[in-house]
Design a protein around this motif. Sequence first.
Motif, PDB file in Angstrom:
ATOM      1  N   LEU A 162      40.622  47.025  42.074  1.00 17.18           N
ATOM      2  CA  LEU A 162      39.996  47.322  40.778  1.00 17.18           C
ATOM      3  C   LEU A 162      41.045  47.670  39.732  1.00 17.18           C
ATOM      4  N   ALA A 163      42.061  48.429  40.142  1.00 24.46           N
ATOM      5  CA  ALA A 163      43.125  48.794  39.208  1.00 24.46           C
ATOM      6  C   ALA A 163      43.869  47.560  38.713  1.00 24.46           C
ATOM      7  N   LEU A 164      44.181  46.627  39.628  1.00 31.16           N
ATOM      8  CA  LEU A 164      44.871  45.402  39.228  1.00 31.16           C
ATOM      9  C   LEU A 164      43.995  44.546  38.316  1.00 31.16           C
ATOM     10  N   GLY A 165      42.709  44.497  38.614  1.00 30.68           N
ATOM     11  CA  GLY A 165      41.811  43.713  37.778  1.00 30.68           C
ATOM     12  C   GLY A 165      41.687  44.273  36.373  1.00 30.68           C
ATOM     13  N   PHE A 166      41.472  45.586  36.279  1.00 31.66           N
ATOM     14  CA  PHE A 166      41.276  46.203  34.964  1.00 31.66           C
ATOM     15  C   PHE A 166      42.592  46.462  34.243  1.00 31.66           C
ATOM     16  N   GLN A 167      43.730  46.253  34.914  1.00 33.09           N
ATOM     17  CA  GLN A 167      45.004  46.301  34.206  1.00 33.09           C
ATOM     18  C   GLN A 167      45.033  45.232  33.120  1.00 33.09           C
ATOM     19  N   GLY A 168      44.397  44.098  33.386  1.00 33.14           N
ATOM     20  CA  GLY A 168      44.302  43.053  32.369  1.00 33.14           C
ATOM     21  C   GLY A 168      43.558  43.530  31.136  1.00 33.14           C
ATOM     22  N   PHE A 169      42.514  44.341  31.318  1.00 36.11           N
ATOM     23  CA  PHE A 169      41.783  44.885  30.167  1.00 36.11           C
ATOM     24  C   PHE A 169      42.676  45.803  29.335  1.00 36.11           C
ATOM     25  N   PHE A 170      43.469  46.640  30.013  1.00 37.22           N
ATOM     26  CA  PHE A 170      44.376  47.533  29.288  1.00 37.22           C
ATOM     27  C   PHE A 170      45.446  46.725  28.539  1.00 37.22           C
ATOM     28  N   MET A 171      45.875  45.602  29.130  1.00 36.20           N
ATOM     29  CA  MET A 171      46.821  44.735  28.426  1.00 36.20           C
ATOM     30  C   MET A 171      46.194  44.179  27.148  1.00 36.20           C
ATOM     31  N   MET A 172      44.922  43.813  27.230  1.00 35.23           N
ATOM     32  CA  MET A 172      44.236  43.301  26.053  1.00 35.23           C
ATOM     33  C   MET A 172      44.135  44.364  24.958  1.00 35.23           C
TER      34      MET A 172
END
Length: 264
Positions: A203-213
Amino acid sequence: MFTDVNTKVETIAAEVGKTPQNWNSGIFSMIKNLSDNVIVPIAGMIITFVLCYELISMIMEKNNMHDTDTFMFFKYIFKMWVAVYLVTHTFDIAMAIFDVANHVVSNAGGMITGSASIDVTEALKTLLETQIEDMGIGELLGLGLETMLVSLCLKIISVLITVILYGRMIEIYLYVSVAPIPFSTFTNREWGSIGNNYVKALLALGFQGFFMMVCVAIYAVLVNAITVADNLHTAIWSVAAYTVILCFSLFKTSSLAKSIFNAH
């Protein structure tokens, strides 16, 4: 100089919005084959150990078979079925997690309307007619050196941004390659913490993309607020400063995501 890193930044949304199977199908197929042929047999051994341990613990809790009921064995059979199902459908479950994260990132990308690029055409026309014409030879040479230095730094930062994006996807592939092992521990109370922490890491790796956005959105707002025509020196160093901040923020997204999801 104004477009090198900005062009790279505009690709971040497209990169972080890709699932592992879409990012590189060749790598994904290789990882899946390794997992199915190498890791799954190991996970089967771990399931056997975990289920034997679970059976022994269950019997001991019931006073060495002196206080047993039929439901206990039905519950054990159900745990066996769940354990086998999780391992045989590991990739489906892992990809479902990234599909959810990809949906969030895609929606975030649709709401971010700011552009991270600067249109300097009109501003440069004004500068050529006003500021640059008023500069002396020494100041123009200084401006040239200043531009070359900042441009070199921005190219280096552009490479670092690429490293961050590719590093995240490689980390995802490494996590997914051993997915059957942590998934095989879910059915036991004591060993289940391994599987729970693994899902948190996914989940952390997946939502890391959201934080990048979110980092890109903040960068776009800051960059669009720069007025190139007012002062060229200030504009150059402002773009450099904001891009350094973007790069640093992208580096921090990994630890931030793991901290939020309590993954370690």
